[in-house]
Design a protein around this motif. Structure first.
Motif, PDB file in Angstrom:
ATOM      1  N   ALA A  93      35.780 -42.844  59.469  1.00 56.66           N
ATOM      2  CA  ALA A  93      35.851 -43.243  58.057  1.00 56.66           C
ATOM      3  C   ALA A  93      37.265 -43.138  57.522  1.00 56.66           C
ATOM      4  O   ALA A  93      37.661 -43.917  56.645  1.00 56.66           O
ATOM      5  CB  ALA A  93      34.913 -42.374  57.223  1.00 56.66           C
ATOM      6  N   SER A 176      25.738 -42.283  57.927  1.00 59.58           N
ATOM      7  CA  SER A 176      25.707 -41.727  56.572  1.00 59.58           C
ATOM      8  C   SER A 176      27.022 -41.048  56.210  1.00 59.58           C
ATOM      9  O   SER A 176      27.452 -41.091  55.050  1.00 59.58           O
ATOM     10  CB  SER A 176      24.551 -40.725  56.442  1.00 59.58           C
ATOM     11  N   THR A 177      27.667 -40.395  57.190  1.00 58.13           N
ATOM     12  CA  THR A 177      28.965 -39.769  56.933  1.00 58.13           C
ATOM     13  C   THR A 177      30.016 -40.818  56.568  1.00 58.13           C
ATOM     14  O   THR A 177      30.760 -40.658  55.592  1.00 58.13           O
ATOM     15  CB  THR A 177      29.430 -38.974  58.159  1.00 58.13           C
ATOM     16  N   THR A 179      29.462 -43.868  55.417  1.00 56.96           N
ATOM     17  CA  THR A 179      29.094 -44.491  54.144  1.00 56.96           C
ATOM     18  C   THR A 179      29.453 -43.596  52.966  1.00 56.96           C
ATOM     19  O   THR A 179      30.040 -44.045  51.980  1.00 56.96           O
ATOM     20  CB  THR A 179      27.591 -44.792  54.126  1.00 56.96           C
ATOM     21  N   GLY A 180      29.115 -42.310  53.061  1.00 55.40           N
ATOM     22  CA  GLY A 180      29.384 -41.385  51.965  1.00 55.40           C
ATOM     23  C   GLY A 180      30.867 -41.196  51.703  1.00 55.40           C
ATOM     24  O   GLY A 180      31.305 -41.166  50.543  1.00 55.40           O
ATOM     25  N   MET A 181      31.650 -41.088  52.752  1.00 56.11           N
ATOM     26  CA  MET A 181      33.086 -40.881  52.568  1.00 56.11           C
ATOM     27  C   MET A 181      33.785 -42.109  51.995  1.00 56.11           C
ATOM     28  O   MET A 181      34.800 -41.997  51.315  1.00 56.11           O
ATOM     29  CB  MET A 181      33.723 -40.472  53.898  1.00 56.11           C
ATOM     30  N   ASN A 182      33.242 -43.278  52.261  1.00 58.71           N
ATOM     31  CA  ASN A 182      33.840 -44.513  51.727  1.00 58.71           C
ATOM     32  C   ASN A 182      33.343 -44.852  50.328  1.00 58.71           C
ATOM     33  O   ASN A 182      33.782 -45.855  49.753  1.00 58.71           O
ATOM     34  CB  ASN A 182      33.552 -45.684  52.669  1.00 58.71           C
ATOM     35  N   GLU A 183      32.427 -44.040  49.790  1.00 59.00           N
ATOM     36  CA  GLU A 183      31.898 -44.300  48.455  1.00 59.00           C
ATOM     37  C   GLU A 183      32.512 -43.381  47.394  1.00 59.00           C
ATOM     38  O   GLU A 183      31.966 -43.223  46.318  1.00 59.00           O
ATOM     39  CB  GLU A 183      30.376 -44.132  48.450  1.00 59.00           C
ATOM     40  N   ARG A 207      36.367 -36.258  49.745  1.00 57.00           N
ATOM     41  CA  ARG A 207      35.551 -37.202  50.519  1.00 57.00           C
ATOM     42  C   ARG A 207      34.362 -36.527  51.206  1.00 57.00           C
ATOM     43  O   ARG A 207      33.255 -37.062  51.206  1.00 57.00           O
ATOM     44  CB  ARG A 207      36.414 -37.927  51.556  1.00 57.00           C
ATOM     45  N   ARG A 210      31.707 -35.700  48.707  1.00 53.97           N
ATOM     46  CA  ARG A 210      31.016 -36.923  48.262  1.00 53.97           C
ATOM     47  C   ARG A 210      30.002 -37.388  49.305  1.00 53.97           C
ATOM     48  O   ARG A 210      28.943 -37.911  48.961  1.00 53.97           O
ATOM     49  CB  ARG A 210      32.050 -38.028  47.995  1.00 53.97           C
ATOM     50  N   ALA A 211      30.328 -37.167  50.577  1.00 57.12           N
ATOM     51  CA  ALA A 211      29.429 -37.603  51.655  1.00 57.12           C
ATOM     52  C   ALA A 211      28.307 -36.613  51.928  1.00 57.12           C
ATOM     53  O   ALA A 211      27.321 -36.967  52.592  1.00 57.12           O
ATOM     54  CB  ALA A 211      30.230 -37.819  52.942  1.00 57.12           C
ATOM     55  N   ASN A 214      24.623 -37.625  51.369  1.00 50.61           N
ATOM     56  CA  ASN A 214      24.220 -38.603  52.382  1.00 50.61           C
ATOM     57  C   ASN A 214      23.934 -37.922  53.711  1.00 50.61           C
ATOM     58  O   ASN A 214      22.941 -38.231  54.390  1.00 50.61           O
ATOM     59  CB  ASN A 214      25.325 -39.643  52.581  1.00 50.61           C
TER      60      ASN A 214
END
Length: 290
Positions: A93, A176-177, A179-183, A207, A210-211, A214
């Motif tokens: 990520a 999920s890791t 996705t969460g870090m990029n959100e 980051r 935030r992940a 998820n």
């Protein structure tokens, strides 16, 4: 003391209320199972509860040993899947070029039916050798007087079965890791820039957290998939564990034993799932899990 007792009572009442639908489902399942078995009236087609229980009791020592083997592999598979999924997810990520290079390969690998790969994992570790972390005497040595400590010895280690289970359970945590870090919301990105946070500090303080929701949610899927992966590996390409007992029951035509093994898998899997979910909920901050 009174307040503590009231709190404990309230927690127990709430837990029972949450588990009530599960208990009702279990009772309905047993009633439906026994009803169908009585209508058919043939234990070689659908084994009734009494026949299943007697078949299990006849081989109770074997069942306990094989369950211990299987779920020791499940624990290793689950830990490997979570640790590798989070670490590799964070790395990919954070490094855009690496993500662009590896994601097509990962999607392709995930598209391959998992049972096809089980024999490969077994062969690789048969050739290269397994890595034993530690051994312990299983519970069967304490439950059954005829069972010796040597017969009940269980090895916790990294082998073909546990690594295949980790492979199957790896993807939900990994995806999920990423996705969460990029959100990460733009305001937190801006805050980190204003504070002069380094790239590592952005990962460490922004980051990853935030992940985390998820990751915590995906662990539920990882628990189930790790169990499935381990049992499939035992079923297809191993000569140990509870999955292999299904093969033996099929070869001998003992449907009562087969039903009993499946029932044991369901009960122990549910217990392990609840334990893993409770552990994740306990060790993560409030609001990280749903």
């Amino acid at each position: 003391m009174s307040g503590l007792s009231e709190r404990q009572f309230a927690l127990a009442k709430r837990w029972l209320k949450r588990q009530f639908p599960t208990l009702v489902t279990g009772v309905l399942f047993i009633v439906l199972w026994e009803g169908i078995a009585r209508i058919i009236g043939n234990n070689r087609i659908v084994a009734d509860i009494g026949y299943t229980v007697s078949s299990l009791q006849a081989q109770a020592d074997t069942i306990v040993v094989r369950v211990s083997e299987t779920f020791s592999s499940v624990v290793v598979a689950f830990i490997l899947a979570v640790v590798l999924g989070v670490l590799l997810g964070m790395i990919i990520a954070e490094i855009y070029t690496l993500r662009q290079m590896t994601m097509p390969l990962i999607i392709f690998a995930y598209a391959v039916p998992h049972p096809v790969l089980a024999p490969m994992f077994i062969i690789w570790f048969l050739v290269g050798g397994s890595f034993t972390l530690f051994t312990f005497t299983g519970p069967s040595a304490y439950i059954f007087p005829a069972m010796t400590a040597a017969d009940a010895q269980i090895a916790i280690g990294i082998n073909g079965v546990s690594t295949f289970g980790a492979w199957v359970g790896f993807f939900p945590v990994f995806i999920s890791t990423i996705t969460g870090m990029n959100e990460l919301e733009e305001r937190y990105q801006h805050l980190g820039t204003v504070l002069g946070a380094t790239r590592w500090q952005m990962v460490k303080y922004f980051r990853f957290w935030r992940a985390l929701p998820n990751i915590a949610s995906s662990i539920k899927s990882t628990v189930q998939l790790s169990i499935v992966g381990v049992i499939v590996a035992e079923f297809i390409a191993s000569s140990s564990g509870i999955g292999y007992q299904i093969i033996l029951a099929w070869k001998t035509g003992d449907l009562g034993y087969m039903f009993g093994v499946v029932l044991v898998i369901m009960l122990v899997s549910y217990t392990f799932f609840q334990l893993a979910v409770w552990t994740v909920k306990y060790v993560t901050p409030p609001g990280s899990t749903t």
